[in-house]
Design a protein around this motif. Structure first.
Motif, PDB file in Angstrom:
ATOM      1  N   ASN A 139       6.253   2.014   3.851  1.00 48.89           N
ATOM      2  CA  ASN A 139       5.950   0.781   3.124  1.00 48.89           C
ATOM      3  C   ASN A 139       4.574   0.965   2.499  1.00 48.89           C
ATOM      4  O   ASN A 139       3.686   1.537   3.124  1.00 48.89           O
ATOM      5  N   LEU A 140       4.389   0.472   1.281  1.00 51.69           N
ATOM      6  CA  LEU A 140       3.084   0.648   0.622  1.00 51.69           C
ATOM      7  C   LEU A 140       2.287  -0.645   0.511  1.00 51.69           C
ATOM      8  O   LEU A 140       1.260  -0.682  -0.147  1.00 51.69           O
ATOM      9  N   ILE A 141       2.772  -1.716   1.092  1.00 47.93           N
ATOM     10  CA  ILE A 141       2.076  -2.992   0.943  1.00 47.93           C
ATOM     11  C   ILE A 141       1.302  -3.361   2.213  1.00 47.93           C
ATOM     12  O   ILE A 141       0.096  -3.186   2.278  1.00 47.93           O
ATOM     13  N   LYS A 168       0.280   0.490  -9.046  1.00 45.50           N
ATOM     14  CA  LYS A 168       0.984  -0.686  -8.520  1.00 45.50           C
ATOM     15  C   LYS A 168       0.647  -0.991  -7.070  1.00 45.50           C
ATOM     16  O   LYS A 168       1.055  -2.026  -6.547  1.00 45.50           O
ATOM     17  N   HIS A 169      -0.033  -0.093  -6.395  1.00 46.16           N
ATOM     18  CA  HIS A 169      -0.350  -0.305  -4.971  1.00 46.16           C
ATOM     19  C   HIS A 169      -1.826  -0.075  -4.673  1.00 46.16           C
ATOM     20  O   HIS A 169      -2.171   0.773  -3.859  1.00 46.16           O
ATOM     21  N   ILE A 172      -3.461  -0.132  -0.795  1.00 46.49           N
ATOM     22  CA  ILE A 172      -3.258   0.957   0.163  1.00 46.49           C
ATOM     23  C   ILE A 172      -4.208   2.122  -0.161  1.00 46.49           C
ATOM     24  O   ILE A 172      -4.675   2.820   0.736  1.00 46.49           O
TER      25      ILE A 172
END
Ligand code: MG
Ligand code: ZN
Length: 230
Positions: A139-141, A168-169, A172
């Protein structure tokens, strides 16, 4: 490339605290941070260096840990805490390298937290370990928000995830010490420029150490070891 200003799209923006997300509730995060500090002092007492490995499913977290363990096992006594929603696949893979593993299944949760790590640490004999990899849930959130008490954090992204993966992330990357851009052997086929992903990560966090890696071809692994000061 598509810029935000190039398109006239109406955006509904979530205000801070507007989304009902129990994971991000302030006191939960506070309790987590306190437990994370406890984990870190416990690890320090036993001289164990812990590394939190984050990234999406399929980015190559387990494969990277396998490659690092293979190169480091003559110098360190290594263990791994494997986080996964339901399976034990990754544990079994890493065990083949002679690494002791503890599996943490989070059920519905999409991240590890300091409490789960605290429980997992009690299953390990810390006297017999000096390096601990913690594979976070794919998971990247939300893993970014939850300090586990590790000493370093790596985020693994694969070129197969596309050229916008990093921008977009941002959180992280902000939370990580090292960014691994993996599967660079597939970059050309994917039409993705790995250097763009590197630049994006450095723009978000100038102090991050970015390493281009192909775990499959065995390239870049020594650089990751250096970036982690191991
Ligand atoms: Mg894995
Ligand atoms: Zn989560």
């Amino acid at each position: 490339m598509l810029q935000e200003k190039d398109v006239d799209v109406e955006v509904v923006k979530a205000e801070e605290g507007e989304i009902f997300d129990i994971e991000l509730e302030e006191d939960i995060l506070k309790r987590n941070s306190k437990l994370a500090e406890e984990n870190r002092s416990l690890l320090d007492r036993y001289g164990v260096t812990a590394i939190d490995v984050m990234g999406a499913i399929g980015s190559g977290k387990t494969a990277l840990i396998e490659a690092l363990a293979e190169r480091l096992k003559s110098r360190y006594k290594i263990a791994m805490i494997a986080g996964d929603v339901t399976t034990t696949i990754d544990s079994m893979r890493v065990r083949r390298h002679g690494v002791e593993t503890v599996q943490v299944n989070t059920g519905k949760e999409c991240h590890l937290d300091a409490n789960l790590i605290n429980k997992a640490l009690r299953k390990l004999d810390l006297n017999t370990i000096d390096l601990l990899f913690i594979e976070n849930v794919g998971n990247l959130i939300c893993p970014a928000e939850f300090d586990l008490g590790a000493h370093k954090r790596i985020v693994v992204v694969s070129v197969t995830e596309g050229e916008h993966m990093v921008v977009k992330h941002p959180y992280i990357f902000l939370a990580s010490d090292v960014a691994v851009i993996n599967k660079i052997d597939l970059a050309e086929a994917m039409g993705v420029d790995p250097d763009k992903l590197c630049r994006d990560a450095e723009k978000i966090k100038p102090s991050i150490k970015v390493v281009k890696v192909s775990v499959k071809q065995g390239s870049g692994i020594e650089e990751v070891i250096k970036a982690l000061d191991l």
